[in-house]
Each structure stands twice: as C-alpha cells, then as structure tokens.
Enzyme design. Sequence first.
Site, PDB file in Angstrom:
ATOM      1  N   HIS A 103       0.748  -1.151  -0.316  1.00  0.00           N
ATOM      2  CA  HIS A 103       0.272   0.283  -0.063  1.00  0.00           C
ATOM      3  C   HIS A 103       0.247   1.345   0.222  1.00  0.00           C
ATOM      4  O   HIS A 103       0.057   2.383  -0.557  1.00  0.00           O
ATOM      5  CB  HIS A 103      -0.615   0.496   1.032  1.00  0.00           C
ATOM      6  CG  HIS A 103      -2.436  -0.698   1.180  1.00  0.00           C
ATOM      7  ND1 HIS A 103      -2.126  -1.814   0.671  1.00  0.00           N
ATOM      8  CD2 HIS A 103      -3.189  -0.412   1.090  1.00  0.00           C
ATOM      9  CE1 HIS A 103      -3.432  -2.357   0.675  1.00  0.00           C
ATOM     10  NE2 HIS A 103      -4.591  -1.090   1.066  1.00  0.00           N
ATOM     11  N   HIS A 132       1.212  -4.100   8.821  1.00  0.00           N
ATOM     12  CA  HIS A 132       2.731  -4.157   8.589  1.00  0.00           C
ATOM     13  C   HIS A 132       3.718  -2.921   9.942  1.00  0.00           C
ATOM     14  O   HIS A 132       2.794  -2.810  11.088  1.00  0.00           O
ATOM     15  CB  HIS A 132       2.853  -2.871   7.303  1.00  0.00           C
ATOM     16  CG  HIS A 132       3.116  -3.199   6.245  1.00  0.00           C
ATOM     17  ND1 HIS A 132       3.223  -4.489   5.663  1.00  0.00           N
ATOM     18  CD2 HIS A 132       0.869  -3.575   5.288  1.00  0.00           C
ATOM     19  CE1 HIS A 132       3.023  -5.284   4.461  1.00  0.00           C
ATOM     20  NE2 HIS A 132       1.606  -4.495   4.305  1.00  0.00           N
TER      21      HIS A 132
END
Length: 336
Positions: free
Chosen positions: A167, A221
């Site tokens: 992303h 993440h």
Amino acid sequence: MADIQLGAHTIRSHGIKIARFHMHDWIILVLLGIIDIILNVIEPFHRFVGRDMLTDLRYPLKSNTIPFWAVPMIGIVLPVFITLGIYFKKQNVYDLHNAVLGLLFSVLITGVLTDAIKDAVGRPRPDFFWRCFPDGKDVYDNITTNVICHGDKSVIREGHKSFPSGHSSWSFAGLGFFAWYLAGKIKAFDRRGHVAKLCIVFLPILCASLIAISRVDDYWHHWQDVFAGGFLGLVVASFCYLQFFPPPYDTDGMFALYLPCWFQYSISWGPHAYFFMLADSQPQNGSTSIAADNLNVIPTMIEPMYIQSEGQNHLALRDSAPTLDEMEAGVDRRMQ
C-alpha cells in the site's frame, strides 16, 4: 514571464505518431504487469517463526481501512483524470502521453520491486499469530519450536508478506509522481516564494502518508515496512518523472538547448519529447527564424545600435519596448 502558446498537438493530430514511437515502452509496461501478477501468485518464503518470536506478532487480525482496490483508484485513476483536465486546457498530447506513461511505469516498477522483495524476505505480519492459529490454540514443532499453522492457507501466505508495505510503495509511487508533475505544471520552484504552490505539491504526499499510516493502524505492517515501502515508491517515482520531464526547478534548462536566447522561458510544464519535436521542426541552419507560424509567437523587435565606450565601438541590441528604451537611455547618460 507569461506562458507562451506553442500550438496545439492533440490526440487526433499526433496521437498515432507518439504511440508508434513509444510502442516498445508500452510492451515493456505490459510485461511488468504480467511479472507483478506472477509475483503475487507464487508462494513467498516462509520465515522461521519460533515460540518466543510471537510476542510482537499477536496483534488482532483486522480488515483494511483502505482496501486494496482503493489504492490504484487514488494513486493512478485520480491523477490520470486531473492530467486529462490539463490536456483539454493545454491541448498537448505529448504532455498527456508522457505523464500517463511515466505514472504507470512508476507504479508497475515499484510493484514488481515490492512484490519481489516481499516474496524473498517473507517477514511475518504483526497479526501473524491469529493468521496461523485462528482458534487461538498454538501448536509448535517439538524440536525446532517452529509454528505449525492450521489456519487458512491463503491467509497464512499473506501473513508472510509484511516487508515492504505494498500500500505504501504503490501510494508513494503514484502520488509521488503526481506531486512532481504538479510541481512542474504550477511552476512551484519559480523562485517567487509562493508557499501556496508548495501546499498543492505536498497534498498528494500527505494523502500517500495517510494511506501508509493506515497500514500500521490496521496491524498489517510494522513501521519499518511502511517506511521502506514509501521510500522505495518515492525514489522510483522521482526517477520515472525525470525520465520524461525536466526537473520542476529548471527554469530554462531544456528549452535553452533547443531554442534561441530570445525565446527562452520557464518550460518545466513540458516533457522532453515535446521539445525534441520542436527542435526537429526548426530549420537545419539553426537560424533564429523559428517559424512564428508554428509556435504562434511574434518575437520582440530587436534593433541594432552602437554605444561609444572608451574609444571603442560595441554592438548592442535595443528592444523596442519603452521600458528597455528608458534603461538604455540611462546607460547612455552614465557613459557621457
């Protein structure tokens, strides 16, 4: 100096010529897309995860705040729509084509690099425990203490793709390139000190940063993954932009290479290919008779005059504009 209209070069008049010239680039772009699809399908490296390593991998398994499909919409589709709006105003297909091609290259090169690193590193995500043991019952190998996962295989596979953040890298690749593009279009570095222009340039970067931060908030993440992904995307975006466009802070560099001194002005809004085309359309003798018909420009009238200085005659150029006449009259009075 105000912008000078250089004539209209539309999709209808020059589109086929540009497409043929960049045909190999579009073929490479398609190949990059195929490679990226393959990298998303193959199994990543399953890094060893022991019993004592799960302390920092027990974050809850959450859904994405910003879904995967929204990233290309924000980082690719939105910039392309704005670029189309600029095209309808400028009527410059060179600018449109190179902006779209550069944006797609930025995103796909970043995507291939990101997914290749993801598969090679195989770092577990912060929510790996619940991906591996969805019922909360952890099982380990009696000898190595490595985890023995019994969750969904596709969920576990995604659990080994933490580094770097896709992303973040995609967002900074697309929106980073768009920030460079906007900086050139609005001449953000024209040395006039308009800070409002910088706010416009930083807006895409802020949007990419918020997308990256959401990945940490969703526990998909680690912060290192987000930082590395954003840095990777921004670096690739910078290289891709400079491949097609001159630097936004270059006020006259590329234009000065191709056009006479009387016709230099800020050209950061135009791609390299556009000015190569203008250079090829000039007379071979390199004279200053760039067809005003082609460029829709009437050059300033230049008149020769002689100035007496220290017993020597020097040739100078006098512009017919009243402001320059007054300046030259002042120079003559000082020399008398």
